[in-house]
Motif scaffolding. Structure first.
Motif, PDB file in Angstrom:
ATOM      1  N   LEU A 161      21.396  61.216 -21.332  1.00  0.00           N
ATOM      2  CA  LEU A 161      21.508  59.800 -21.670  1.00  0.00           C
ATOM      3  C   LEU A 161      22.734  59.195 -21.005  1.00  0.00           C
ATOM      4  O   LEU A 161      23.843  59.702 -21.139  1.00  0.00           O
ATOM      5  CB  LEU A 161      21.621  59.637 -23.190  1.00  0.00           C
ATOM      6  N   LEU A 162      22.507  58.083 -20.278  1.00  0.00           N
ATOM      7  CA  LEU A 162      23.596  57.341 -19.666  1.00  0.00           C
ATOM      8  C   LEU A 162      23.952  56.132 -20.519  1.00  0.00           C
ATOM      9  O   LEU A 162      23.077  55.512 -21.126  1.00  0.00           O
ATOM     10  CB  LEU A 162      23.216  56.868 -18.258  1.00  0.00           C
ATOM     11  N   SER A 163      25.225  55.787 -20.521  1.00  0.00           N
ATOM     12  CA  SER A 163      25.673  54.592 -21.217  1.00  0.00           C
ATOM     13  C   SER A 163      25.273  53.362 -20.416  1.00  0.00           C
ATOM     14  O   SER A 163      24.894  53.446 -19.246  1.00  0.00           O
ATOM     15  CB  SER A 163      27.189  54.620 -21.383  1.00  0.00           C
ATOM     16  N   SER A 164      25.364  52.191 -21.053  1.00  0.00           N
ATOM     17  CA  SER A 164      25.199  50.946 -20.314  1.00  0.00           C
ATOM     18  C   SER A 164      26.353  50.803 -19.329  1.00  0.00           C
ATOM     19  O   SER A 164      27.390  51.458 -19.460  1.00  0.00           O
ATOM     20  CB  SER A 164      25.148  49.767 -21.286  1.00  0.00           C
ATOM     21  N   ARG A 165      26.159  49.944 -18.342  1.00  0.00           N
ATOM     22  CA  ARG A 165      27.084  49.834 -17.216  1.00  0.00           C
ATOM     23  C   ARG A 165      28.536  49.643 -17.654  1.00  0.00           C
ATOM     24  O   ARG A 165      28.792  48.813 -18.525  1.00  0.00           O
ATOM     25  CB  ARG A 165      26.658  48.656 -16.327  1.00  0.00           C
ATOM     26  N   PRO A 166      29.445  50.444 -17.042  1.00  0.00           N
ATOM     27  CA  PRO A 166      29.167  51.460 -16.036  1.00  0.00           C
ATOM     28  C   PRO A 166      28.568  52.722 -16.643  1.00  0.00           C
ATOM     29  O   PRO A 166      28.952  53.137 -17.749  1.00  0.00           O
ATOM     30  CB  PRO A 166      30.546  51.745 -15.428  1.00  0.00           C
ATOM     31  N   GLY A 167      27.637  53.318 -15.931  1.00  0.00           N
ATOM     32  CA  GLY A 167      26.924  54.475 -16.446  1.00  0.00           C
ATOM     33  C   GLY A 167      27.811  55.707 -16.542  1.00  0.00           C
ATOM     34  O   GLY A 167      28.485  56.091 -15.584  1.00  0.00           O
ATOM     35  N   ARG A 168      27.819  56.280 -17.721  1.00  0.00           N
ATOM     36  CA  ARG A 168      28.498  57.550 -17.969  1.00  0.00           C
ATOM     37  C   ARG A 168      27.520  58.450 -18.710  1.00  0.00           C
ATOM     38  O   ARG A 168      26.660  57.973 -19.437  1.00  0.00           O
ATOM     39  CB  ARG A 168      29.732  57.370 -18.845  1.00  0.00           C
ATOM     40  N   VAL A 169      27.679  59.748 -18.571  1.00  0.00           N
ATOM     41  CA  VAL A 169      26.881  60.678 -19.372  1.00  0.00           C
ATOM     42  C   VAL A 169      27.468  60.703 -20.773  1.00  0.00           C
ATOM     43  O   VAL A 169      28.611  61.137 -20.969  1.00  0.00           O
ATOM     44  CB  VAL A 169      26.875  62.089 -18.766  1.00  0.00           C
ATOM     45  N   VAL A 170      26.692  60.217 -21.749  1.00  0.00           N
ATOM     46  CA  VAL A 170      27.220  60.153 -23.113  1.00  0.00           C
ATOM     47  C   VAL A 170      26.698  61.292 -23.995  1.00  0.00           C
ATOM     48  O   VAL A 170      27.358  61.679 -24.954  1.00  0.00           O
ATOM     49  CB  VAL A 170      26.899  58.800 -23.781  1.00  0.00           C
ATOM     50  N   GLN A 171      25.527  61.832 -23.651  1.00  0.00           N
ATOM     51  CA  GLN A 171      24.998  62.948 -24.452  1.00  0.00           C
ATOM     52  C   GLN A 171      23.833  63.588 -23.709  1.00  0.00           C
ATOM     53  O   GLN A 171      23.158  62.940 -22.895  1.00  0.00           O
ATOM     54  CB  GLN A 171      24.533  62.463 -25.831  1.00  0.00           C
ATOM     55  N   GLU A 172      23.614  64.871 -23.991  1.00  0.00           N
ATOM     56  CA  GLU A 172      22.485  65.597 -23.434  1.00  0.00           C
ATOM     57  C   GLU A 172      21.765  66.339 -24.551  1.00  0.00           C
ATOM     58  O   GLU A 172      22.377  66.729 -25.542  1.00  0.00           O
ATOM     59  CB  GLU A 172      22.938  66.605 -22.373  1.00  0.00           C
ATOM     60  N   TRP A 173      20.459  66.527 -24.367  1.00  0.00           N
ATOM     61  CA  TRP A 173      19.650  67.302 -25.300  1.00  0.00           C
ATOM     62  C   TRP A 173      18.753  68.244 -24.510  1.00  0.00           C
ATOM     63  O   TRP A 173      18.310  67.912 -23.413  1.00  0.00           O
ATOM     64  CB  TRP A 173      18.739  66.402 -26.136  1.00  0.00           C
ATOM     65  N   THR A 174      18.474  69.407 -25.070  1.00  0.00           N
ATOM     66  CA  THR A 174      17.420  70.262 -24.541  1.00  0.00           C
ATOM     67  C   THR A 174      16.201  70.066 -25.424  1.00  0.00           C
ATOM     68  O   THR A 174      16.326  69.901 -26.644  1.00  0.00           O
ATOM     69  CB  THR A 174      17.836  71.744 -24.529  1.00  0.00           C
ATOM     70  N   THR A 175      15.028  70.096 -24.832  1.00  0.00           N
ATOM     71  CA  THR A 175      13.838  69.736 -25.592  1.00  0.00           C
ATOM     72  C   THR A 175      13.410  70.805 -26.584  1.00  0.00           C
ATOM     73  O   THR A 175      12.568  70.544 -27.434  1.00  0.00           O
ATOM     74  CB  THR A 175      12.661  69.407 -24.655  1.00  0.00           C
ATOM     75  N   ASP A 176      13.989  71.993 -26.527  1.00  0.00           N
ATOM     76  CA  ASP A 176      13.660  72.982 -27.561  1.00  0.00           C
ATOM     77  C   ASP A 176      14.358  72.671 -28.880  1.00  0.00           C
ATOM     78  O   ASP A 176      14.178  73.374 -29.873  1.00  0.00           O
ATOM     79  CB  ASP A 176      13.983  74.401 -27.101  1.00  0.00           C
ATOM     80  N   GLN A 177      15.144  71.589 -28.911  1.00  0.00           N
ATOM     81  CA  GLN A 177      15.744  71.125 -30.165  1.00  0.00           C
ATOM     82  C   GLN A 177      14.756  70.303 -30.994  1.00  0.00           C
ATOM     83  O   GLN A 177      15.039  69.942 -32.125  1.00  0.00           O
ATOM     84  CB  GLN A 177      16.967  70.241 -29.862  1.00  0.00           C
ATOM     85  N   SER A 178      13.593  69.996 -30.420  1.00  0.00           N
ATOM     86  CA  SER A 178      12.651  69.107 -31.082  1.00  0.00           C
ATOM     87  C   SER A 178      11.720  69.872 -32.005  1.00  0.00           C
ATOM     88  O   SER A 178      11.640  71.094 -31.980  1.00  0.00           O
ATOM     89  CB  SER A 178      11.818  68.360 -30.037  1.00  0.00           C
ATOM     90  N   THR A 179      10.992  69.114 -32.827  1.00  0.00           N
ATOM     91  CA  THR A 179       9.930  69.696 -33.623  1.00  0.00           C
ATOM     92  C   THR A 179       8.743  69.937 -32.716  1.00  0.00           C
ATOM     93  O   THR A 179       8.757  69.609 -31.537  1.00  0.00           O
ATOM     94  CB  THR A 179       9.534  68.740 -34.756  1.00  0.00           C
ATOM     95  N   SER A 180       7.667  70.489 -33.245  1.00  0.00           N
ATOM     96  CA  SER A 180       6.530  70.868 -32.417  1.00  0.00           C
ATOM     97  C   SER A 180       5.938  69.695 -31.649  1.00  0.00           C
ATOM     98  O   SER A 180       5.462  69.845 -30.536  1.00  0.00           O
ATOM     99  CB  SER A 180       5.435  71.521 -33.283  1.00  0.00           C
TER     100      SER A 180
END
Length: 262
Positions: free
Chosen positions: A220-239
């Motif tokens: 996930l990028l922030s609104s301008r200026p773009g910074r990386v604010v958070q990351e997720w791996t999809t195995d964190q999700s439910t089925s």
């Protein structure tokens, strides 16, 4: 320091961005699009870049593709030059579907017999083996995007799949202009093709559900200026991915709200 570096083809990444900034305009009226981006994509990884409109997703993709240069920071690439697939198919209207797919190979100097065989293989891979002789105006929007995908794969993979692990495909909201049913089908097709080739993918989208469905990792990028604010791996999700979709949507709303109140 600003640099674009090339790592060995057997590196542990296909692209690594370190402290990347990008500004447009002169010093007095400059606009900062990206600020301090650190991002690594591993061979064979599927990464989705997510964020609100104007956050710099496309700018970041252009920097990786070599279509622009960073103002500061380093971008390290391994393997061949990345291939890019845009929102519009941008096929050559005077060429057949097969001719469009073969074009990157032709420009790379691949001989006619090899590129024709490779073109047939890639059209078969995107399930369009029977339309190689048709021109773009004879194809539906979804079919044109499949041809564009096959062409991008021809550019990324070259004349064979031998070095696919070092290949990188950059995709800038390629399905956003399509209807919901066609988009759903092409998302499934893209996952099948990605699993078949083993190429790494960086996929830009503003659709959280699309990002969770496709990506192994969502950035996930922030609104301008773009910074990386958070990351997720999809195995964190439910089925069905609903838990992760809601978590990302909640964080995205926070990022947009914080920008609006700044």
């Amino acid at each position: 320091m600003t640099a674009v570096l090339h790592a060995p083809a057997n590196a542990d990444h296909v692209v690594r961005m370190t402290g990347v900034h990008k500004s447009f305009g002169d010093a007095r009226r400059s606009i900062t699009a990206l600020h301090g981006i650190d991002l690594t994509v591993r061979p064979g990884e599927f990464v989705c870049l997510l964020g609100a409109s104007g956050c710099g997703k496309t700018t970041l993709l252009n920097l990786i593709a070599g279509l622009d240069k960073p103002s500061q920071g380093t971008i390290e690439l391994s393997g061949s030059r990345p291939a890019v697939m845009f929102q519009e198919a941008a096929l050559m209207p005077w060429l057949t579907a097969a001719g469009n797919v073969e074009l990157p190979l032709r420009l790379a100097g691949v001989d006619r017999a090899t590129r024709r065989e490779r073109g047939r293989e890639l059209l078969d891979l995107v399930r369009l083996g029977n339309v190689g002789g048709k021109r773009p105006h004879e194809l539906s929007g979804g079919m044109r995007q499949r041809v564009a995908l096959a062409r991008a794969l021809a550019s990324a993979l070259g004349a064979s799949d031998d070095d696919a692990s070092a290949s990188l495909l950059l995709m800038d909201e390629p399905f956003s202009a399509l209807d919901a049913i066609t988009r759903d089908v092409l998302q499934s097709e893209l996952l099948r093709v990605w699993e078949s080739t083993g190429a790494a993918v960086v996929f830009v989208t503003h659709d959280v559900r699309e990002a969770v469905r496709l990506g192994q990792r969502v950035v996930l990028l922030s609104s301008r200026p773009g910074r990386v604010v958070q990351e997720w791996t999809t195995d964190q999700s439910t089925s069905d991915g609903s838990g992760l979709v809601e978590a990302i949507n909640r964080r995205l709303r926070e990022v947009i709200s914080d920008h609006a109140s700044a």
